[in-house]
Design a protein around this motif. Structure first.
Motif, short mmCIF file in Angstrom:
data_model
loop_
_atom_site.label_atom_id
_atom_site.label_comp_id
_atom_site.label_asym_id
_atom_site.label_seq_id
_atom_site.Cartn_x
_atom_site.Cartn_y
_atom_site.Cartn_z
N GLY A 1 0.83 -1.20 0.00
CA GLY A 1 0.00 0.00 0.00
C GLY A 1 0.86 1.26 0.00
O GLY A 1 2.10 1.19 0.09
N GLY A 2 0.18 2.40 -0.09
CA GLY A 2 0.86 3.69 -0.17
C GLY A 2 1.86 3.93 0.95
O GLY A 2 2.96 4.45 0.73
N ALA A 3 1.50 3.54 2.18
CA ALA A 3 2.37 3.81 3.32
C ALA A 3 3.69 3.04 3.20
O ALA A 3 4.73 3.50 3.66
CB ALA A 3 1.67 3.44 4.62
N VAL B 1 0.97 -2.72 -6.44
CA VAL B 1 1.46 -1.55 -5.71
C VAL B 1 0.46 -0.40 -5.81
O VAL B 1 -0.12 -0.16 -6.88
CB VAL B 1 2.85 -1.11 -6.25
N SER B 2 0.26 0.30 -4.70
CA SER B 2 -0.59 1.50 -4.69
C SER B 2 0.25 2.73 -5.03
O SER B 2 1.47 2.66 -5.12
CB SER B 2 -1.18 1.74 -3.30
N ALA B 3 -0.43 3.85 -5.09
CA ALA B 3 0.26 5.13 -5.27
C ALA B 3 1.08 5.43 -4.02
O ALA B 3 0.74 5.00 -2.92
CB ALA B 3 -0.75 6.23 -5.52
N THR C 1 -0.27 10.28 -2.34
CA THR C 1 -0.40 10.77 -3.71
C THR C 1 -1.85 10.78 -4.21
O THR C 1 -2.27 11.70 -4.90
CB THR C 1 0.47 9.92 -4.66
N THR C 2 -2.61 9.75 -3.87
CA THR C 2 -4.00 9.70 -4.36
C THR C 2 -4.79 10.91 -3.85
O THR C 2 -5.55 11.52 -4.60
CB THR C 2 -4.68 8.38 -3.95
N ASN C 3 -4.58 11.26 -2.58
CA ASN C 3 -5.27 12.45 -2.05
C ASN C 3 -4.85 13.70 -2.81
O ASN C 3 -5.69 14.55 -3.14
CB ASN C 3 -4.95 12.66 -0.57
N ARG D 1 -11.77 3.95 -3.63
CA ARG D 1 -10.62 4.26 -2.78
C ARG D 1 -10.14 3.03 -2.01
O ARG D 1 -10.93 2.21 -1.58
CB ARG D 1 -10.96 5.39 -1.79
N GLU D 2 -8.87 2.94 -1.88
CA GLU D 2 -8.20 1.83 -1.19
C GLU D 2 -8.40 0.50 -1.91
O GLU D 2 -8.30 -0.57 -1.32
CB GLU D 2 -8.67 1.71 0.28
N GLY D 3 -8.66 0.58 -3.22
CA GLY D 3 -9.03 -0.63 -3.96
C GLY D 3 -7.88 -1.56 -4.34
O GLY D 3 -8.12 -2.59 -4.97
MG MG Z 1 -3.38 4.48 -1.17
#
Ligand code: MG
Ligand code: ASP
Length: 418
Positions: free
Chosen positions: A7-9, A36-38, A42-44, A199-201
């Motif tokens: 995830g992003g974190a 992998v997420s952003a 970044t998404t926000n 979101r969080e998909g």
């Molecule tokens: Mg994310």
């Protein structure tokens, strides 16, 4: 084969990407598909950019520049300036330049998906290039040709038959050649437009690949030791679950436990694939295992907080009782505005509903409801859900808060508070 999701974190800075590579190295004897997420938040930031573009506000270019700078700083820490990843990333960001060049004409949700998707397209370029640099053979895959959705922008509905066929056709051969790195959260329509899955998909993406490939397991790598009974950001003394059943995990995500995306579990349950939630800082720790025969031990109640809630009540304009006809019309308007109900309660004269605040959807709903009904609402509320609550847990959690709605069933208590 195994599916990993970061995830992003876990990829919020150069150190995160270096750590990701060290986790992946421990599994070098396995076939790996890595979702992998952003990076970081970044998404926000891309959501803010979308809004600035649609509203044509002055800060649009500043927001975009900050996003680019954040990524280029990380790139500079990881690669020599001559590395080709700089061009790959620049070419990906150019898509945003094109998207925001002219004044907006398309629907908000369509524009959102074309812009916000760049977060994952960029992060996966960086991760894949870094794995290769670090000696882990990896291939970047554009997920939009594999996860096929309809054109419900911001909430793409997966077309399973087509998706299964595309994944089954190409991915096994790719996995035999090295790790596959692909974007979470994204899909593609039959007209080759980009969609997002909600979101969080990214967890859901991992679960789709696992189900289509018959993976041995899915691991989502998190900044927590596993699934906890409550969010450690808000509660001290949390306890970790060693195991959970699919059903309990589905219940928890239904009520808003943000540790896993709600759509993730069902495809895994159908295919009997376990989901592991593990800490990326300590890859050998056991984390939490979610599986069919997972044993649910509730030492403490499960507490799920949802913030930014609206509590809205609807009554008839002539103060007559709320009838089934009214309810069916009200539900239709909720569905039409894509507002999902978290809790509801009916009384003789009104119908109260609590839901997540999304500005555009909320305004659409309000306008629709107000045509035929009287509407009152409060926002900025918190919904607290307590599963397996003990005698005192509800009172303790609501102490000092104003309770606006309360609903208690055998296993679950829900309260809307200010
Ligand atoms: Mg994310
Ligand atoms: N980057 C997307 C989001 O933040 C998807 C995800 O993180 O799973 O919502």
């Amino acid at each position: 084969m195994l599916v990993f999701k970061f995830g992003g974190a876990s990829v919020k800075d150069a150190g995160g990407i270096i750590n990701l590579a060290s986790v992946v190295k421990k599994y070098s004897d396995q076939q790996l598909l890595i979702v992998v997420s952003a990076m970081g938040k970044t998404t926000n930031a891309l959501e803010r950019l979308t809004k600035a573009y649609v509203d044509q506000t002055d800060d649009m270019h500043d927001i975009f520049n900050d996003i680019k700078e954040y990524h280029y700083n990380i790139l500079s820490e990881l690669f020599e300036p001559s590395h080709e990843v700089f061009d790959d990333v620049a070419n990906t960001f150019v898509e945003i330049d094109w998207a925001i060049e002219d004044e907006p004409h398309d629907s908000y949700d369509f524009i959102y998906d074309q812009i916000v998707s760049i977060g994952e397209l960029v992060s996966t370029r960086i991760v894949s290039a870094y794995l290769n640099k670090d000696g882990i053979k990896s291939q970047w895959l554009d997920v939009r040709g594999y996860i096929h959705t309809d054109n419900t922008y911001r909430e793409g509905i997966v077309q399973w038959d087509k998706t299964r066929a595309s994944i089954g056709k190409d991915i096994p051969a790719l996995l035999a050649k090295g790790a596959v790195v692909t974007q979470g959260f994204l899909g593609g329509t039959s007209e080759n437009f980009t969609t997002t899955l909600g979101r969080e998909g990214s967890d859901y993406t991992a679960s789709i690949f696992a189900a289509c490939l018959g993976a041995e397991s899915v691991t989502t790598w998190k900044d927590v030791p596993g699934i906890l009974n409550a969010d450690p950001k808000f509660f001290a003394d949390t306890v970790k679950f060693d195991e959970l059943s699919y059903s309990e995990a589905i219940e928890m995500t239904y009520y808003g436990a943000s540790v896993i995306h709600p759509k993730t579990i069902k495809p895994l349950q159908n295919a009997k694939i376990p989901l592991l939630v593990k800490p990326f800082t300590d890859p050998t720790a056991p984390g939490t295992v979610i599986k069919e025969d997972g044993v649910n031990k509730f030492e403490k109640p499960v507490i799920i907080l949802k913030q930014n809630q609206v509590l809205l009540s609807v009554s008839t304009k002539d103060y007559s009782f709320i009838s089934e006809d009214h309810l069916s019309e009200i539900f239709r308007l909720f569905a039409q505005s894509q507002v999902k109900i978290n809790v509801m309660q009916t009384s003789a004269l009104s119908f109260s509903v609590c839901f997540d605040f999304y500005e555009e959807r909320f305004e659409k709903l309000l306008a629709n409801l107000q045509q035929d009904f009287k509407v009152k609402y409060n926002n900025d509320l918190t919904l607290i859900t307590i599963r397996h609550y003990g005698q005192n847990s509800v009172a303790e959690l609501t102490a000092g808060k104003k309770v606006l709605l309360e609903q208690i069933s055998r296993n679950t208590a829900q309260v809307v508070v200010r």
